[in-house]
Enzyme design. Structure first.
Site, PDB file in Angstrom:
ATOM      1  N   ASP A 133       0.825  -1.215   0.000  1.00 39.69           N
ATOM      2  CA  ASP A 133       0.000   0.000   0.000  1.00 39.69           C
ATOM      3  C   ASP A 133       0.858   1.263   0.000  1.00 39.69           C
ATOM      4  O   ASP A 133       0.375   2.345   0.331  1.00 39.69           O
ATOM      5  CB  ASP A 133      -0.916   0.019   1.239  1.00 39.69           C
ATOM      6  CG  ASP A 133      -2.270  -0.600   0.950  1.00 39.69           C
ATOM      7  OD1 ASP A 133      -2.481  -1.064  -0.186  1.00 39.69           O
ATOM      8  OD2 ASP A 133      -3.119  -0.644   1.859  1.00 39.69           O
ATOM      9  N   ASP A 192       3.336  -8.997   9.608  1.00 37.10           N
ATOM     10  CA  ASP A 192       3.563  -7.572   9.357  1.00 37.10           C
ATOM     11  C   ASP A 192       4.975  -7.364   8.829  1.00 37.10           C
ATOM     12  O   ASP A 192       5.831  -8.253   8.919  1.00 37.10           O
ATOM     13  CB  ASP A 192       3.347  -6.769  10.641  1.00 37.10           C
ATOM     14  CG  ASP A 192       1.867  -6.546  10.934  1.00 37.10           C
ATOM     15  OD1 ASP A 192       1.034  -6.871  10.067  1.00 37.10           O
ATOM     16  OD2 ASP A 192       1.550  -6.057  12.037  1.00 37.10           O
ATOM     17  N   ASP A 194       7.661  -5.946   9.722  1.00 38.65           N
ATOM     18  CA  ASP A 194       8.886  -6.061  10.536  1.00 38.65           C
ATOM     19  C   ASP A 194       9.031  -7.443  11.170  1.00 38.65           C
ATOM     20  O   ASP A 194       9.909  -7.643  12.012  1.00 38.65           O
ATOM     21  CB  ASP A 194       8.904  -4.982  11.626  1.00 38.65           C
ATOM     22  CG  ASP A 194       7.691  -5.064  12.540  1.00 38.65           C
ATOM     23  OD1 ASP A 194       6.576  -5.251  12.021  1.00 38.65           O
ATOM     24  OD2 ASP A 194       7.841  -4.926  13.770  1.00 38.65           O
ATOM     25  N   ASP A 286      -7.835  -7.070  13.540  1.00 35.01           N
ATOM     26  CA  ASP A 286      -7.441  -8.413  13.970  1.00 35.01           C
ATOM     27  C   ASP A 286      -8.321  -8.913  15.107  1.00 35.01           C
ATOM     28  O   ASP A 286      -8.804 -10.041  15.089  1.00 35.01           O
ATOM     29  CB  ASP A 286      -5.970  -8.426  14.379  1.00 35.01           C
ATOM     30  CG  ASP A 286      -5.569  -7.201  15.198  1.00 35.01           C
ATOM     31  OD1 ASP A 286      -6.462  -6.501  15.707  1.00 35.01           O
ATOM     32  OD2 ASP A 286      -4.360  -6.946  15.328  1.00 35.01           O
TER      33      ASP A 286
END
Length: 530
Positions: A133, A192, A194, A286
């Protein structure tokens, strides 16, 4: 007599009698209005403290039971390695989709994509899906090139973009599930930008889903690669370790329910679809999905000995934004789903009570509000009003026990307990504000600011200090709310030192210093402008 002395202490008589008149006005207002309100707040805060105390003790008892009796997931559920089948070949293995959502992740995109592509699984039974994105064309180009580089090595990797960021992460994940190749997948792992899973991640999680059709989610624990970067990251480690060591473990062992952490987990795709898919109505997509799936009767498994490396926010600005999202979102979700949970007929009454009372009300609302309201507002205010007293069990004993129970998650940081208490009280200011924003659906209720990941950026910029001083703007480091809270606590501490009898001033001075340090921006790391 106490009222007269209190008023005279705050407004000592002056030569012109003005301060004496102010003292009289203060006395008139104090008696009918402020004192009753403060007494009511003390009762309310004590009630919330008891609720939090019972919740912490309950979880402590459960976790001791779990550890003593060895109630591990592979003993509670069927788990065995997926075996090779000579006739079926690789088709005996489930098809797995690995989603890696990212947004302008210049510092960590190579690590996350590399870790996802390094997962061990039959190459024709896994699809890596990078959901980019990014709004920066240069970063978007770098991510695409990285995906092409892995594709040239034979990795089945898809680089997906969309026209707008509608729905933020939830929107990206939802859009990713619409592609035709996803229909052949049984499970979806999410990481994610990281997060760096170990190669055996799928071998350790997929068997739970493959052999137990009632399980919808397998969640792994987070392992923080930069916990020693600064004192603020150590404090975060202490809070999050308790969350994973106790809260997630207890939820998994008792009601097979806990909040999905948004990453480092594997979902059964049919369960995601049955629950209604990803929704962007709150900033905790989530948790939203997890609650809806649980209400459909699905079970969750937390695997505490499976750890996935990731990065903690090391700048105060990034951490504040993250905590706003993590506090506002659950409160807003509670507002939207409370009635739906009560009316649900697919799960037991006990599970509904657990989700509404323990999971949402006590942990996501009461815990934030009582920390700030009681210890940073009401307790300090009682030193100004001798008529209002707080019992020692509420002011000392309960918070001491709660603090010690929180410490079990990170034994190596026990010596930092005082710093952790002061830091958590500072952050409770923002969590409380965010909680009320979520409950009232006000202002920044749907604000989504992606947590900044530094990767090696800070290490690369620090050597420049030796030759060039970084430009630091005053406005970037000053935080007015923290400074105001610090001034209030310092005033109450000075008053208690001069006139009080409770000796709260030691705590008040320490807490005011903590607020001042945060208010002047001397917390966490500070990345200079390049």
């Amino acid at each position: 007599m106490d009222r007269l002395s209190s008023a005279s202490n705050i407004f000592p008589a002056g030569r012109d009698g003005v301060t004496g008149q102010l003292g009289l006005i203060w006395q008139v207002i104090m008696e009918p209005l402020i004192v009753p309100v403060l007494k009511l707040l003390v009762v309310v805060c004590l009630g919330m403290s008891i609720m939090l105390f019972i919740e912490r003790v309950y979880m402590g008892v459960v976790i001791v039971f779990v550890k003593l009796f060895g109630k591990k997931p592979n003993k509670s559920y069927k788990w065995e390695p997926i075996k090779d089948d000579i006739e079926l070949g690789n088709s005996a293995y489930p098809m797995v989709l690995v989603q890696v959502p990212m947004y302008n992740e210049k510092e960590v995109y190579q690590l996350s994509i590399g870790a996802a592509c390094g997962l061990s699984w039959p190459s024709d039974r896994i699809i890596i899906q990078v959901l980019d994105d990014s709004t920066d064309p240069a970063i978007k180009s770098m991510v695409e090139v990285e995906c092409q580089r892995w594709a040239s090595k034979g990795i089945n990797i898809k680089y997906e973009i969309r026209d707008s960021r509608n729905g933020y992460k939830a929107g990206a994940l939802k859009e990713g599930m619409k592609h035709s190749y996803v229909k052949q997948c049984d499970y979806v792992a999410i990481f994610d930008a990281d997060f760096q899973p170990e190669p055996d991640f799928l071998w350790r999680t997929i068997p739970f889903l493959a052999h137990n059709p009632e399980i919808a989610l397998v969640q792994a624990r987070w392992k923080f690669v930069n916990s020693d970067e600064c004192l603020m990251t150590r404090m975060q480690e202490m809070s999050l370790d308790y969350h994973f060591t106790v809260e997630q473990e207890v939820g998994s062992a008792t009601y097979a329910f806990f909040g999905f952490n948004g990453t480092a987990g594997v979902w059964r795709i049919s369960a995601v679809n049955e629950a209604g898919g990803w929704k962007a109505r709150t900033t905790v997509e989530d948790m939203d999905l997890a609650v809806r799936a649980s209400l459909q009767g699905w079970k969750f498994v937390y695997v505490g000995d499976l750890k996935v490396k990731n990065e903690l926010p090391s700048t105060f600005k990034a951490y504040r934004y993250q905590q706003h999202r993590w506090s506002c979102g659950p409160a807003n979700l509670f507002r939207k789903m409370a009635i739906e949970i009560v009316k649900n007929k697919k799960v037991s009454v006990w599970k509904k009570c657990y989700v509404i009372y323990s999971f949402f009300f006590v942990r996501k609302i009461v815990a934030h509000i009582v920390t700030f309201l009681f210890y940073c507002v009401v307790l300090p205010a009682t030193v100004l009003f001798p008529e209002v007293t707080v019992p020692k069990w509420g002011a000392v004993y309960i918070p001491s026990v709660v603090t010690l129970l929180n410490a079990v998650g990170t034994p190596r940081s026990l010596h930092l307990m005082v710093f952790w208490i002061l830091f958590e009280n500072v952050m409770s200011l923002h969590r409380t504000k965010a909680t009320f924003i979520g409950l009232l659906e006000a202002g920044r209720v749907n604000e989504w600011v992606v947590t900044e990941k530094l990767g090696d950026a800070l290490k690369a910029k620090l050597p420049a200090k030796a030759t060039k001083k970084p430009r630091i703007r005053i406005g970037e480091r000053l935080h007015l709310l923290e400074l105001c809270a610090g001034a209030y606590l310092f005033f109450c501490g000075c008053y208690d030192f001069a006139f009080g009898k409770n000796r709260y001033y030691i705590f008040l001075f320490l807490q005011s210093i903590a607020f001042f340090i945060a208010g002047f921006g001397y917390i966490g790391t500070f990345v200079p402008r390049s």
